[in-house]
Design a protein around this motif. Structure first.
Motif, mmCIF file in Angstrom:
data_model
loop_
_atom_site.group_PDB
_atom_site.id
_atom_site.type_symbol
_atom_site.label_atom_id
_atom_site.label_comp_id
_atom_site.label_asym_id
_atom_site.label_seq_id
_atom_site.Cartn_x
_atom_site.Cartn_y
_atom_site.Cartn_z
ATOM 1 N N ILE A 103 -12.670 -4.765 2.476
ATOM 2 C CA ILE A 103 -12.685 -5.310 1.118
ATOM 3 C C ILE A 103 -12.995 -4.203 0.113
ATOM 4 O O ILE A 103 -12.346 -4.081 -0.939
ATOM 5 N N GLU A 104 -13.967 -3.354 0.445
ATOM 6 C CA GLU A 104 -14.342 -2.247 -0.438
ATOM 7 C C GLU A 104 -13.166 -1.280 -0.624
ATOM 8 O O GLU A 104 -12.879 -0.848 -1.746
ATOM 9 N N GLU A 105 -12.479 -0.965 0.473
ATOM 10 C CA GLU A 105 -11.335 -0.051 0.387
ATOM 11 C C GLU A 105 -10.223 -0.642 -0.481
ATOM 12 O O GLU A 105 -9.549 0.069 -1.217
ATOM 13 N N THR A 106 -10.048 -1.954 -0.401
ATOM 14 C CA THR A 106 -9.016 -2.616 -1.206
ATOM 15 C C THR A 106 -9.334 -2.506 -2.689
ATOM 16 O O THR A 106 -8.441 -2.246 -3.509
ATOM 17 N N PHE A 107 -10.605 -2.667 -3.035
ATOM 18 C CA PHE A 107 -10.993 -2.522 -4.440
ATOM 19 C C PHE A 107 -10.844 -1.072 -4.905
ATOM 20 O O PHE A 107 -10.504 -0.813 -6.066
ATOM 21 N N GLU A 108 -11.100 -0.113 -4.013
ATOM 22 C CA GLU A 108 -10.921 1.293 -4.380
ATOM 23 C C GLU A 108 -9.444 1.599 -4.636
ATOM 24 O O GLU A 108 -9.109 2.366 -5.541
ATOM 25 N N ALA A 128 -7.674 2.889 -8.198
ATOM 26 C CA ALA A 128 -6.745 4.019 -8.278
ATOM 27 C C ALA A 128 -5.432 3.607 -8.942
ATOM 28 O O ALA A 128 -4.847 4.367 -9.716
ATOM 29 N N ILE A 129 -4.976 2.376 -8.650
ATOM 30 C CA ILE A 129 -3.733 1.885 -9.260
ATOM 31 C C ILE A 129 -3.914 1.694 -10.766
ATOM 32 O O ILE A 129 -3.045 2.080 -11.563
ATOM 33 N N LEU A 130 -5.048 1.119 -11.165
ATOM 34 C CA LEU A 130 -5.303 0.912 -12.585
ATOM 35 C C LEU A 130 -5.401 2.241 -13.338
ATOM 36 O O LEU A 130 -5.018 2.342 -14.500
ATOM 37 N N ILE A 154 -4.266 7.007 -4.969
ATOM 38 C CA ILE A 154 -3.546 5.896 -4.348
ATOM 39 C C ILE A 154 -3.142 6.276 -2.923
ATOM 40 O O ILE A 154 -3.306 5.492 -1.979
ATOM 41 N N LYS A 155 -2.617 7.492 -2.764
ATOM 42 C CA LYS A 155 -2.236 7.969 -1.433
ATOM 43 C C LYS A 155 -3.441 7.967 -0.487
ATOM 44 O O LYS A 155 -3.347 7.489 0.658
ATOM 45 N N LYS A 156 -4.568 8.443 -0.972
ATOM 46 C CA LYS A 156 -5.782 8.505 -0.159
ATOM 47 C C LYS A 156 -6.251 7.112 0.239
ATOM 48 O O LYS A 156 -6.586 6.851 1.407
ATOM 49 N N GLU A 157 -6.284 6.201 -0.723
ATOM 50 C CA GLU A 157 -6.776 4.842 -0.451
ATOM 51 C C GLU A 157 -5.823 4.064 0.449
ATOM 52 O O GLU A 157 -6.267 3.260 1.278
ATOM 53 N N LEU A 158 -4.525 4.304 0.317
ATOM 54 C CA LEU A 158 -3.571 3.683 1.233
ATOM 55 C C LEU A 158 -3.825 4.145 2.660
ATOM 56 O O LEU A 158 -3.726 3.363 3.617
ATOM 57 N N GLY A 159 -4.176 5.416 2.809
ATOM 58 C CA GLY A 159 -4.518 5.944 4.132
ATOM 59 C C GLY A 159 -5.730 5.242 4.706
ATOM 60 O O GLY A 159 -5.770 4.899 5.902
ATOM 61 N N ASP A 160 -6.737 5.019 3.866
ATOM 62 C CA ASP A 160 -7.951 4.341 4.334
ATOM 63 C C ASP A 160 -7.652 2.913 4.791
ATOM 64 O O ASP A 160 -8.162 2.446 5.813
ATOM 65 N N ILE A 161 -6.814 2.211 4.024
ATOM 66 C CA ILE A 161 -6.460 0.836 4.394
ATOM 67 C C ILE A 161 -5.617 0.826 5.671
ATOM 68 O O ILE A 161 -5.799 -0.037 6.542
ATOM 69 N N LEU A 162 -4.711 1.791 5.804
ATOM 70 C CA LEU A 162 -3.904 1.887 7.020
ATOM 71 C C LEU A 162 -4.800 2.129 8.230
ATOM 72 O O LEU A 162 -4.575 1.553 9.306
ATOM 73 N N LEU A 163 -5.824 2.947 8.054
ATOM 74 C CA LEU A 163 -6.780 3.178 9.137
ATOM 75 C C LEU A 163 -7.410 1.867 9.580
ATOM 76 O O LEU A 163 -7.542 1.592 10.776
ATOM 77 N N HIS A 164 -7.785 1.044 8.620
ATOM 78 C CA HIS A 164 -8.406 -0.236 8.948
ATOM 79 C C HIS A 164 -7.442 -1.143 9.702
ATOM 80 O O HIS A 164 -7.834 -1.829 10.652
ATOM 81 N N LEU A 211 -8.073 -8.374 -17.678
ATOM 82 C CA LEU A 211 -9.524 -8.410 -17.825
ATOM 83 C C LEU A 211 -10.161 -7.125 -17.336
ATOM 84 O O LEU A 211 -11.090 -6.592 -17.962
ATOM 85 N N GLU A 212 -9.650 -6.578 -16.231
ATOM 86 C CA GLU A 212 -10.219 -5.336 -15.705
ATOM 87 C C GLU A 212 -9.967 -4.172 -16.663
ATOM 88 O O GLU A 212 -10.831 -3.305 -16.847
ATOM 89 N N ARG A 213 -8.811 -4.148 -17.301
ATOM 90 C CA ARG A 213 -8.538 -3.086 -18.276
ATOM 91 C C ARG A 213 -9.495 -3.198 -19.472
ATOM 92 O O ARG A 213 -9.955 -2.188 -20.013
#
Length: 266
Positions: free
Chosen positions: A44-49, A53-55, A62-72, A223-225
């Motif tokens: 869940i934390e990696e998804t928010f990260e 990055a996308i925002l 984005i590349k780094k965080e996609l790697g982290d999610i792929l690891l999971h 809202l996040e912006r």
């Protein structure tokens, strides 16, 4: 690089990742200890990260965080294989079959000339697959309320339950605003019925989310912006006050507003 060479390189990279996962699961004390449950909050934390990055439109992050999610994903599949429940191959095959099944306009005889028809077909097929008795049965209970409202509305639209015109949705927003004001704008000193006011405020938010969806605005992103914009301006205010030798808590609202207006111009 040709498409064929690129695909070969990608498959080699994926094979390397699977090999590393096998080695870590066998040799690393931390990786060996992990379970489906222990990884959940980290995922869940990696998804928010990734969302951050996308925002920020930071492609490197984005590349780094996609790697982290792929690891999971690979990690969950590894644990699944140990339980003899599933592995990365069956996960991917199941996904491929679902994508083919839910795109009959590509892999079948169904005709879908626009995005809306594709979405409606997707929801109908999904409903029949899962055997839900309700169109809304597939909405995860643990979704944040704002995102859940979006998904509820999208799923209802998928079976034709939606407003026809934009002005109808806005009229509903105005109606809910008036109902909320009726509960909130009581006489001075008169106690507010918090339960009723909370209910009316929820209705108002739901109608605003509905309107945002209708005009193709993602309310979560919007809202996040605004959150990020507020943080940036407030931190400017803090830093400007500090540079002037002032403590923000000792400043009047009028004094703070001067710096706030400066921040808005940045």
């Amino acid at each position: 690089m040709s498409d064929l060479s690129l695909r070969k390189t990608q498959l080699q990279s994926f094979d390397r990742l699977l090999t590393i996962m096998d080695e870590l699961r066998e040799q690393c004390p931390w990786d060996r200890k992990q379970t489906l449950e222990s990884l959940r909050h980290l995922t869940i934390e990696e998804t928010f990260e990734l969302s951050d990055a996308i925002l920020e439109n930071n492609l490197e992050e984005i590349k780094k965080e996609l790697g982290d999610i792929l690891l999971h994903i690979v990690f969950y599949a590894k644990i699944g294989s140990e339980k003899e429940a599933f592995d990365i191959g069956t996960v991917i095959d199941s996904l491929c079959e679902k994508l083919i099944r839910r795109h009959p306009h590509i892999y079948g005889d169904t005709v879908a000339k626009d995005e809306e028809t594709v979405k409606q077909n997707w929801e109908k097929i999904k409903l029949s697959e899962k055997g839900n008795t309700s169109v809304l049965g597939g909405v995860p209970k643990s979704l944040p309320a704002l995102i859940k409202a979006m998904r509820i509305q999208e799923k209802a639209r998928g079976v034709g339950f939606d407003w026809e015109e934009k002005h109808q949705v806005w009229e509903k927003v105005e109606e809910e605003m008036q109902e909320f004001k009726a509960e909130f704008n009581t006489l001075e000193g008169q106690e507010i019925d918090k339960t009723k006011a909370t209910g009316e405020f929820g209705d108002l938010l739901f109608s605003l989310i509905n309107y945002a969806r209708f005009i193709d605005i993602n309310p979560e992103e919007a809202l996040e912006r605004t959150n990020l914009k507020f943080i940036k301006r407030f931190q400017y205010l803090e830093n400007a006050a500090k540079s002037a030798g002032r403590k923000i808590e000792d400043m009047s609202l009028a004094e703070m507003d001067i710096y706030w207006e400066e921040a808005k111009k940045l």
